[in-house]
Motif scaffolding. Structure first.
Motif, PDB file in Angstrom:
ATOM      1  N   MET A   1       0.987  -1.252  -0.023  1.00  0.00           N
ATOM      2  CA  MET A   1      -0.126  -0.149  -0.021  1.00  0.00           C
ATOM      3  C   MET A   1       0.883   1.283   0.031  1.00  0.00           C
ATOM      4  N   ASN A   2       2.180   1.044   0.511  1.00  0.00           N
ATOM      5  CA  ASN A   2       3.144   2.423   0.653  1.00  0.00           C
ATOM      6  C   ASN A   2       3.652   2.830  -0.792  1.00  0.00           C
ATOM      7  N   ASN A   3       3.650   4.176  -0.820  1.00  0.00           N
ATOM      8  CA  ASN A   3       3.976   4.856  -2.124  1.00  0.00           C
ATOM      9  C   ASN A   3       2.979   4.400  -3.516  1.00  0.00           C
ATOM     10  N   LEU A   4       1.821   4.205  -3.367  1.00  0.00           N
ATOM     11  CA  LEU A   4       0.902   3.968  -4.240  1.00  0.00           C
ATOM     12  C   LEU A   4       0.443   5.385  -4.751  1.00  0.00           C
ATOM     13  N   ASP A   5       0.475   5.819  -6.047  1.00  0.00           N
ATOM     14  CA  ASP A   5      -0.050   7.086  -6.586  1.00  0.00           C
ATOM     15  C   ASP A   5      -0.917   6.674  -7.396  1.00  0.00           C
ATOM     16  N   ILE A   6      -2.056   7.430  -7.055  1.00  0.00           N
ATOM     17  CA  ILE A   6      -3.354   6.942  -7.573  1.00  0.00           C
ATOM     18  C   ILE A   6      -3.831   8.161  -8.363  1.00  0.00           C
ATOM     19  N   ARG A   7      -4.135   8.189  -9.802  1.00  0.00           N
ATOM     20  CA  ARG A   7      -4.551   9.248 -10.813  1.00  0.00           C
ATOM     21  C   ARG A   7      -5.490   8.891 -11.619  1.00  0.00           C
ATOM     22  N   GLU A   8      -5.988   9.910 -12.187  1.00  0.00           N
ATOM     23  CA  GLU A   8      -6.719   9.806 -13.565  1.00  0.00           C
ATOM     24  C   GLU A   8      -5.785   9.129 -14.675  1.00  0.00           C
ATOM     25  N   ALA A   9      -6.518   8.352 -15.621  1.00  0.00           N
ATOM     26  CA  ALA A   9      -5.585   7.597 -16.304  1.00  0.00           C
ATOM     27  C   ALA A   9      -5.581   8.605 -17.686  1.00  0.00           C
ATOM     28  N   ASP A  10      -4.369   8.626 -18.368  1.00  0.00           N
ATOM     29  CA  ASP A  10      -4.411   9.130 -19.596  1.00  0.00           C
ATOM     30  C   ASP A  10      -4.380   7.815 -20.671  1.00  0.00           C
ATOM     31  N   ASP A  11      -4.404   8.190 -21.865  1.00  0.00           N
ATOM     32  CA  ASP A  11      -4.363   7.113 -22.798  1.00  0.00           C
ATOM     33  C   ASP A  11      -3.388   6.157 -22.655  1.00  0.00           C
ATOM     34  N   ASP A  12      -1.908   6.702 -22.469  1.00  0.00           N
ATOM     35  CA  ASP A  12      -0.837   5.733 -22.265  1.00  0.00           C
ATOM     36  C   ASP A  12      -0.887   4.882 -20.929  1.00  0.00           C
ATOM     37  N   LEU A  13      -1.364   5.639 -19.829  1.00  0.00           N
ATOM     38  CA  LEU A  13      -1.400   4.697 -18.752  1.00  0.00           C
ATOM     39  C   LEU A  13      -2.785   3.753 -18.675  1.00  0.00           C
ATOM     40  N   TRP A  14      -3.598   4.005 -19.369  1.00  0.00           N
ATOM     41  CA  TRP A  14      -4.713   3.216 -19.438  1.00  0.00           C
ATOM     42  C   TRP A  14      -4.290   2.084 -20.413  1.00  0.00           C
ATOM     43  N   ALA A  15      -3.348   2.355 -21.542  1.00  0.00           N
ATOM     44  CA  ALA A  15      -2.951   1.043 -22.396  1.00  0.00           C
ATOM     45  C   ALA A  15      -2.470   0.291 -21.423  1.00  0.00           C
ATOM     46  N   GLU A  16      -1.682   0.691 -20.485  1.00  0.00           N
ATOM     47  CA  GLU A  16      -0.524  -0.069 -19.678  1.00  0.00           C
ATOM     48  C   GLU A  16      -1.490  -0.805 -18.672  1.00  0.00           C
ATOM     49  N   TYR A  17      -2.642  -0.360 -18.078  1.00  0.00           N
ATOM     50  CA  TYR A  17      -3.603  -0.781 -17.418  1.00  0.00           C
ATOM     51  C   TYR A  17      -4.198  -2.121 -18.182  1.00  0.00           C
ATOM     52  N   THR A  18      -4.637  -1.768 -19.305  1.00  0.00           N
ATOM     53  CA  THR A  18      -5.187  -2.727 -20.229  1.00  0.00           C
ATOM     54  C   THR A  18      -4.398  -4.174 -20.319  1.00  0.00           C
ATOM     55  N   ARG A  19      -3.315  -3.905 -20.525  1.00  0.00           N
ATOM     56  CA  ARG A  19      -2.446  -4.935 -20.492  1.00  0.00           C
ATOM     57  C   ARG A  19      -2.270  -5.760 -19.045  1.00  0.00           C
ATOM     58  N   LEU A  20      -2.207  -5.000 -18.139  1.00  0.00           N
ATOM     59  CA  LEU A  20      -2.045  -5.703 -16.665  1.00  0.00           C
ATOM     60  C   LEU A  20      -3.531  -6.522 -16.413  1.00  0.00           C
ATOM     61  N   ALA A  21      -4.590  -5.666 -17.022  1.00  0.00           N
ATOM     62  CA  ALA A  21      -5.877  -6.589 -16.868  1.00  0.00           C
ATOM     63  C   ALA A  21      -6.134  -7.612 -17.301  1.00  0.00           C
ATOM     64  N   ALA A  22      -5.252  -8.061 -18.343  1.00  0.00           N
ATOM     65  CA  ALA A  22      -5.459  -9.023 -19.272  1.00  0.00           C
ATOM     66  C   ALA A  22      -4.663 -10.174 -18.534  1.00  0.00           C
ATOM     67  N   ARG A  23      -3.567  -9.795 -17.978  1.00  0.00           N
ATOM     68  CA  ARG A  23      -2.831 -10.679 -16.967  1.00  0.00           C
ATOM     69  C   ARG A  23      -3.520 -11.228 -15.997  1.00  0.00           C
ATOM     70  N   GLY A  24      -4.256 -10.021 -15.166  1.00  0.00           N
ATOM     71  CA  GLY A  24      -5.027 -10.305 -14.014  1.00  0.00           C
ATOM     72  C   GLY A  24      -6.230 -11.312 -14.313  1.00  0.00           C
ATOM     73  N   TYR A  25      -7.003 -11.107 -15.195  1.00  0.00           N
ATOM     74  CA  TYR A  25      -8.016 -11.854 -15.475  1.00  0.00           C
ATOM     75  C   TYR A  25      -7.767 -12.926 -16.115  1.00  0.00           C
ATOM     76  N   GLY A  26      -6.903 -13.189 -16.980  1.00  0.00           N
ATOM     77  CA  GLY A  26      -6.537 -14.358 -17.617  1.00  0.00           C
ATOM     78  C   GLY A  26      -6.998 -14.418 -19.288  1.00  0.00           C
ATOM     79  N   HIS A  27      -7.420 -13.104 -19.488  1.00  0.00           N
ATOM     80  CA  HIS A  27      -8.001 -12.702 -20.970  1.00  0.00           C
ATOM     81  C   HIS A  27      -8.255 -11.335 -21.252  1.00  0.00           C
ATOM     82  N   PRO A  28      -8.267 -10.952 -22.295  1.00  0.00           N
ATOM     83  CA  PRO A  28      -8.290  -9.495 -22.512  1.00  0.00           C
ATOM     84  C   PRO A  28      -9.836  -9.032 -22.061  1.00  0.00           C
ATOM     85  N   VAL A  29      -9.744  -7.855 -21.550  1.00  0.00           N
ATOM     86  CA  VAL A  29     -11.059  -7.308 -21.097  1.00  0.00           C
ATOM     87  C   VAL A  29     -11.586  -6.159 -21.873  1.00  0.00           C
ATOM     88  N   SER A  30     -12.338  -6.438 -22.798  1.00  0.00           N
ATOM     89  CA  SER A  30     -12.847  -5.679 -24.015  1.00  0.00           C
ATOM     90  C   SER A  30     -13.643  -4.343 -23.437  1.00  0.00           C
TER      91      SER A  30
END
Length: 393
Positions: A1-30
């Motif tokens: 929980m330490n040093n977690l920087d929470i912010r509104e996502a721009d396009d680049d951050l959201w693209a990075e999160y989309t790749r993370l979510a696919a790893r987390g869910y086990g499939h792309p999250v359209s």
């Protein structure tokens, strides 16, 4: 929980999160791309790397027949390598905070982590099932002359949309569907077909949306996504229509949001064991602002309450005192000083708010404390409508 920087996502951050979510869910999250234009998108960064994120939708939900602004949370995930660090706690708080500032009095999420969510103040108002039944059995049980009297029309009209809103208000939990709902659903389910049901010369009283999916043994099956019926007669006609797919498709699946919580199939299908139910993870509700949530929801004209309440922690320590007053279809929850005649936790308050307790006996067994008469009046105030969330997000 330490040093977690929470912010509104721009396009680049959201693209990075989309790749993370696919790893987390086990499939792309359209839906992360589909819902983002309608949502607040937040990500959590640690050392400049996205490790968590999710969407928040400000959508009203019907409670007591009135729409109450809610923070509906979707697409949340934490990087698998970061799990166990409780990153979801600050992420949920940040995602909710933004929508609460925009007016949300409630928060709703579909989650498999029910125990974890409950410790954070959430409650599951209803059990959630999918139902699978042979189309032959549906046809046999429901395809009789009364069902055949309904006219069936493919496609939606403004009248059908009005019917859906009217019927949604009869339950606790359905969305007041936004303008983008239909387009989103057709993107998610490209083969979705909608049918209107009406008695000859009368307005539409039934609305059915269904698609198709692969079956591991039988090729294809009918998948019911939306089932809105004004009464038992049109409900039977809709079930009969689904059964008439039996010439080509042997099985019908009612999705987890695809049937209201009433025993239509269990009581209608003639052969015991011909309906298969599968339990799914539930939707969970959290009341962000109890006083505002009580003021905004609808109340039965017959409901009468004047009760001092105490909201307590899970270990029974009193934290907040209120007085609940319900009269003439209006409710007020105001700070109180009298000891509570009823004690309940925040999750229990959310469950009560949604009409999840049907009787004083069920509430008492679930841990609510108080005089049986007080408990009956308290439960009766919200028991006029049952909880059902027919939107999955």
């Amino acid at each position: 929980m330490n040093n977690l920087d929470i912010r509104e996502a721009d396009d680049d951050l959201w693209a990075e999160y989309t790749r993370l979510a696919a790893r987390g869910y086990g499939h792309p999250v359209s839906d992360l791309a589909r819902l983002r234009p309608h949502a607040d998108a937040r990500v959590g960064l640690r050392a400049g790397r996205v490790v968590a994120g999710g969407l928040g939708l400000l959508v009203p939900q019907y409670f007591g027949g009135r729409p109450v602004p809610a923070a509906c949370l979707a697409g949340g995930s934490v990087a698998p390598e970061e799990r166990g660090e409780h990153l979801s706690v600050p992420m949920l708080a940040a995602r909710i905070r933004v929508l609460r500032e925009r007016g949300a009095a409630l928060a709703t999420v579909w989650t498999a982590s029910t125990g974890y969510a409950r410790r954070l103040g959430w409650a599951a108002p209803a059990q959630v099932f999918t139902w699978e039944v042979a189309t032959d059995h549906l046809k046999q049980a429901f395809d009789h002359p009364r069902a055949q009297a309904f006219e069936i029309t493919h496609g939606e009209t403004p009248g059908a949309a009005r019917l859906q809103r009217e019927l949604a208000g009869r339950w606790n939990g359905p969305w007041q569907r936004p303008a983008w709902w239909d387009a989103w659903q057709h993107e998610v389910h490209p083969d979705l077909a909608t049918y209107r049901f009406a008695a000859p010369g009368q307005d539409c009283t039934g609305l059915l949306s269904l698609g198709f999916s692969s079956h591991p043994l039988e090729g294809r099956r009918v998948v019911v996504q939306d089932f809105w019926a004004a009464d038992d007669r049109v409900a039977a006609a809709m079930l009969a229509f689904i059964g008439r797919h039996n010439s080509r498709i042997p099985t019908a699946l009612f999705e987890r949001t695809g049937l209201p919580p009433v025993p239509l199939l269990q009581q209608g299908v003639h052969r015991a064991g011909s309906v298969v139910a599968r339990h799914w993870h539930p939707w969970m509700l959290r009341v962000l602002d109890p006083a505002r949530a009580v003021a905004l929801r609808g109340w039965s004209a017959q409901a009468q309450c004047d009760l001092p309440l105490e909201l307590v922690t899970e270990d029974g320590e009193a934290t907040e005192r209120y007085t609940l007053r319900v009269e003439n279809g209006e409710g007020v929850l105001e700070p109180g000083h009298r000891p509570g005649r009823l004690t309940l936790t925040r999750p229990q308050f959310a469950l009560w708010y949604a009409g999840g307790y049907r009787t004083a006996a069920s509430a008492g067994l679930a841990g609510l404390r108080g005089d049986p008469g007080d408990l009956a009046r308290f439960i009766g105030a919200t028991a006029d409508r049952e909880p059902w969330l027919p939107e999955y997000f």
